[in-house]
Design a protein around this motif. Structure first.
Motif, PDB file in Angstrom:
ATOM      1  N   LEU A   1       0.830  -1.204   0.000  1.00  0.00           N
ATOM      2  CA  LEU A   1       0.000   0.000   0.000  1.00  0.00           C
ATOM      3  C   LEU A   1       0.866   1.257   0.000  1.00  0.00           C
ATOM      4  CD1 LEU A   1      -2.797  -1.014   2.540  1.00  0.00           C
ATOM      5  CD2 LEU A   1      -2.966  -0.928   0.049  1.00  0.00           C
ATOM      6  N   SER A   2       1.972   1.227   0.747  1.00  0.00           N
ATOM      7  CA  SER A   2       2.880   2.376   0.789  1.00  0.00           C
ATOM      8  C   SER A   2       3.458   2.659  -0.597  1.00  0.00           C
ATOM      9  CB  SER A   2       4.018   2.130   1.778  1.00  0.00           C
ATOM     10  OG  SER A   2       3.547   1.992   3.086  1.00  0.00           O
ATOM     11  N   ASP A   3       3.880   1.599  -1.288  1.00  0.00           N
ATOM     12  CA  ASP A   3       4.442   1.779  -2.629  1.00  0.00           C
ATOM     13  C   ASP A   3       3.387   2.298  -3.601  1.00  0.00           C
ATOM     14  OD1 ASP A   3       6.953   1.015  -1.862  1.00  0.00           O
ATOM     15  OD2 ASP A   3       6.788  -1.043  -2.597  1.00  0.00           O
ATOM     16  N   GLU A   4       2.154   1.765  -3.503  1.00  0.00           N
ATOM     17  CA  GLU A   4       1.077   2.228  -4.383  1.00  0.00           C
ATOM     18  C   GLU A   4       0.817   3.717  -4.180  1.00  0.00           C
ATOM     19  OE1 GLU A   4      -2.292  -0.169  -3.516  1.00  0.00           O
ATOM     20  OE2 GLU A   4      -1.536  -1.949  -4.566  1.00  0.00           O
ATOM     21  N   MET A   5       0.744   4.132  -2.922  1.00  0.00           N
ATOM     22  CA  MET A   5       0.468   5.540  -2.632  1.00  0.00           C
ATOM     23  C   MET A   5       1.640   6.434  -3.019  1.00  0.00           C
ATOM     24  SD  MET A   5      -2.602   5.951  -1.596  1.00  0.00           S
ATOM     25  CE  MET A   5      -2.945   4.721  -2.874  1.00  0.00           C
ATOM     26  N   ARG A   6       2.867   5.955  -2.792  1.00  0.00           N
ATOM     27  CA  ARG A   6       4.034   6.739  -3.207  1.00  0.00           C
ATOM     28  C   ARG A   6       4.028   6.947  -4.719  1.00  0.00           C
ATOM     29  NH1 ARG A   6       8.515   3.828   0.701  1.00  0.00           N
ATOM     30  NH2 ARG A   6       9.063   5.658   1.961  1.00  0.00           N
ATOM     31  N   PHE A   7       3.702   5.906  -5.466  1.00  0.00           N
ATOM     32  CA  PHE A   7       3.673   6.007  -6.918  1.00  0.00           C
ATOM     33  C   PHE A   7       2.584   6.976  -7.366  1.00  0.00           C
ATOM     34  CE2 PHE A   7       2.945   3.664 -11.166  1.00  0.00           C
ATOM     35  CZ  PHE A   7       3.834   4.492 -11.814  1.00  0.00           C
ATOM     36  N   GLU A   8       1.391   6.895  -6.747  1.00  0.00           N
ATOM     37  CA  GLU A   8       0.300   7.806  -7.097  1.00  0.00           C
ATOM     38  C   GLU A   8       0.677   9.252  -6.812  1.00  0.00           C
ATOM     39  OE1 GLU A   8      -3.594   7.057  -5.686  1.00  0.00           O
ATOM     40  OE2 GLU A   8      -3.645   4.983  -6.374  1.00  0.00           O
ATOM     41  N   VAL A   9       1.211   9.493  -5.600  1.00  0.00           N
ATOM     42  CA  VAL A   9       1.570  10.858  -5.229  1.00  0.00           C
ATOM     43  C   VAL A   9       2.722  11.368  -6.094  1.00  0.00           C
ATOM     44  CG1 VAL A   9       2.485  12.304  -3.369  1.00  0.00           C
ATOM     45  CG2 VAL A   9       0.696  10.637  -2.876  1.00  0.00           C
ATOM     46  N   ALA A  10       3.679  10.499  -6.396  1.00  0.00           N
ATOM     47  CA  ALA A  10       4.798  10.893  -7.247  1.00  0.00           C
ATOM     48  C   ALA A  10       4.300  11.339  -8.618  1.00  0.00           C
ATOM     49  CB  ALA A  10       5.785   9.732  -7.398  1.00  0.00           C
ATOM     50  N   ARG A  11       3.381  10.573  -9.205  1.00  0.00           N
ATOM     51  CA  ARG A  11       2.838  10.952 -10.518  1.00  0.00           C
ATOM     52  C   ARG A  11       2.122  12.300 -10.446  1.00  0.00           C
ATOM     53  NH1 ARG A  11       0.818   5.681 -10.451  1.00  0.00           N
ATOM     54  NH2 ARG A  11      -1.324   6.434 -10.638  1.00  0.00           N
ATOM     55  N   HIS A  12       1.366  12.486  -9.379  1.00  0.00           N
ATOM     56  CA  HIS A  12       0.662  13.760  -9.222  1.00  0.00           C
ATOM     57  C   HIS A  12       1.649  14.928  -9.139  1.00  0.00           C
ATOM     58  CE1 HIS A  12      -1.538  17.074  -7.511  1.00  0.00           C
ATOM     59  NE2 HIS A  12      -0.777  17.023  -6.436  1.00  0.00           N
ATOM     60  N   LEU A  13       2.665  14.801  -8.292  1.00  0.00           N
ATOM     61  CA  LEU A  13       3.611  15.898  -8.107  1.00  0.00           C
ATOM     62  C   LEU A  13       4.419  16.166  -9.367  1.00  0.00           C
ATOM     63  CD1 LEU A  13       4.903  15.096  -4.499  1.00  0.00           C
ATOM     64  CD2 LEU A  13       3.209  16.805  -5.174  1.00  0.00           C
ATOM     65  N   LEU A  14       4.777  15.103 -10.084  1.00  0.00           N
ATOM     66  CA  LEU A  14       5.562  15.277 -11.309  1.00  0.00           C
ATOM     67  C   LEU A  14       4.729  15.880 -12.437  1.00  0.00           C
ATOM     68  CD1 LEU A  14       7.541  11.901 -11.285  1.00  0.00           C
ATOM     69  CD2 LEU A  14       8.479  14.180 -10.828  1.00  0.00           C
ATOM     70  N   ARG A  15       3.458  15.476 -12.510  1.00  0.00           N
ATOM     71  CA  ARG A  15       2.603  15.954 -13.601  1.00  0.00           C
ATOM     72  C   ARG A  15       2.058  17.362 -13.348  1.00  0.00           C
ATOM     73  NH1 ARG A  15      -0.934  13.087 -17.102  1.00  0.00           N
ATOM     74  NH2 ARG A  15      -0.812  11.217 -15.805  1.00  0.00           N
ATOM     75  N   ASN A  16       1.606  17.618 -12.135  1.00  0.00           N
ATOM     76  CA  ASN A  16       0.796  18.802 -11.877  1.00  0.00           C
ATOM     77  C   ASN A  16       1.497  19.925 -11.122  1.00  0.00           C
ATOM     78  OD1 ASN A  16      -1.580  17.709 -13.096  1.00  0.00           O
ATOM     79  ND2 ASN A  16      -1.863  16.444 -11.283  1.00  0.00           N
ATOM     80  N   THR A  17       2.736  19.715 -10.693  1.00  0.00           N
ATOM     81  CA  THR A  17       3.453  20.770  -9.984  1.00  0.00           C
ATOM     82  C   THR A  17       4.823  20.980 -10.621  1.00  0.00           C
ATOM     83  OG1 THR A  17       4.752  19.524  -8.343  1.00  0.00           O
ATOM     84  CG2 THR A  17       2.407  19.811  -7.877  1.00  0.00           C
TER      85      THR A  17
END
Length: 354
Positions: free
Chosen positions: A292-308
């Motif tokens: 679950l930690s890896d899944e959430m890290r990957f989701e948050v990483a994609r968000h930060l890389l794409r949208n910020t």
């Protein structure tokens, strides 16, 4: 395209996992008509039930809802469509949850109800409340931040939050700042005029930032008897579907990673479980804390890389990695490419002109 079945939630009927109650976007057909577009035609072409906007308790799969919003943005050319839809929408649009929070004794209690019970109106996202000294952040996070149309969902959710705070605190309430986890809009002046505050686009998460003293504001028209009755109804839904432990862990992990309030180990403490007990319960649901930690890290990483525009060092720190090399290796395992290359390939196009 096959049509999505119509499912109505409300009293005695839960919003299914992964669905959103349509009440918050009930004005969408009227907004489209005002812009010169037919909601009936778009619904038919996107496989949306034609009666979906006929009742606020109707529900829709979150991913389908986001795709439909994305199509509406493409057709209208308005990248502020979410703001247009929700600029007059208040707490009652949340149904049972919205009526409950309006009966709280004070604003702090009302927002605590919102954070605890929102999933009975919205199963594709969650809210959180952070207080640091005298500053409060009321945030909204979509589980699938990569969903098309997510920018419109964030706009709409924070607009509803603004209207809700004014309904609870009175018209004098204003945020000190607004954060939006979306690319910069072509209509920045419209956003600042609506929120009456500076708006920060490309933020780590979407939130209203305001002074903490507002939490102590009493709600003089609250009815304790009505509050007890509404809470009893929601507690009945809680017993029917209290949510899985995995869902709770995902929500806490996402909040920790996005807001950087604590560490991943704090999630275990927040659940009041030992590592062994947590592992046993997650195993029963077919998962692990590490997964679950890896899944959430990957989701948050994609968000930060794409949208910020956050530098890679900031992304590394946000994801609880001590070294950039460790984050880069992990991200390449998840996606097949380096975070720098993924950002280059997935940055959104320039904003549409309003």
């Amino acid at each position: 395209m096959s049509e999505t079945p119509l499912y109505r939630a409300g009293l005695g009927h839960i919003v299914p996992p992964g669905y959103i109650r349509i009440g918050t976007s009930i004005t969408l057909p009227a907004v489209l008509e005002r812009l010169g577009f037919s909601s009936e035609v778009l619904c038919r072409e996107e496989g949306v039930h034609p009666d979906i906007f006929g009742h606020p308790d109707n529900t829709m799969p979150y991913d389908h809802f986001c795709r439909f919003l994305s199509r509406c943005v493409r057709e209208t050319g308005r990248d502020d469509l979410g703001l247009l839809i929700c600029e007059t929408t208040g707490p009652s649009s949340l149904g049972l949850v919205g009526f409950l929070l309006q009966q709280a004794p004070d604003v702090g209690s009302a927002l605590a109800d919102l954070v605890r019970y929102l999933r009975h109106s919205d199963r594709g996202a969650f809210t959180f409340l952070n207080r640091s000294k005298d500053v409060v952040s009321l945030g909204y996070v979509i589980y699938d931040g990569d969903a098309p149309g997510a920018a419109q969902v964030y706009d709409g959710a924070i607009a509803i939050g603004r209207n809700m705070m004014k309904a609870l605190c009175g018209p004098r309430w204003t945020p000190t700042e607004v954060w939006l986890a979306r690319p910069k809009s072509a209509s920045t002046t419209r956003y600042e005029r609506f929120f009456d505050a500076p708006v920060r686009f490309e933020a780590e998460y979407s939130a209203l930032v305001f002074s903490g003293f507002w939490l102590d504001t009493p709600l003089p028209n609250a009815d304790p008897a009505l509050r007890a009755m509404l809470k009893e109804q929601i507690d009945l839904l809680e017993r029917e579907d209290g949510g899985t432990l995995s869902e709770q862990v995902r929500r806490l992990l996402r909040t920790v990673l996005l807001t950087r309030r604590g560490s991943l180990d704090d999630v275990r403490l927040g659940l009041h479980m030992t590592r062994k007990t947590l592992s046993r319960h997650l195993a029963a649901e077919g998962t692990t804390f590490t997964k679950l930690s890896d899944e959430m890290r990957f989701e948050v990483a994609r968000h930060l890389l794409r949208n910020t525009s956050m530098p890679m060092s900031g992304v590394t720190a946000a994801l609880d990695y001590s070294e950039a090399s460790a984050f880069s290796r992990a991200f390449k395992q998840w996606s097949g490419v380096s975070p720098t290359e993924w950002r280059r390939q997935n940055r959104p196009p320039p904003p549409l002109q309003a």
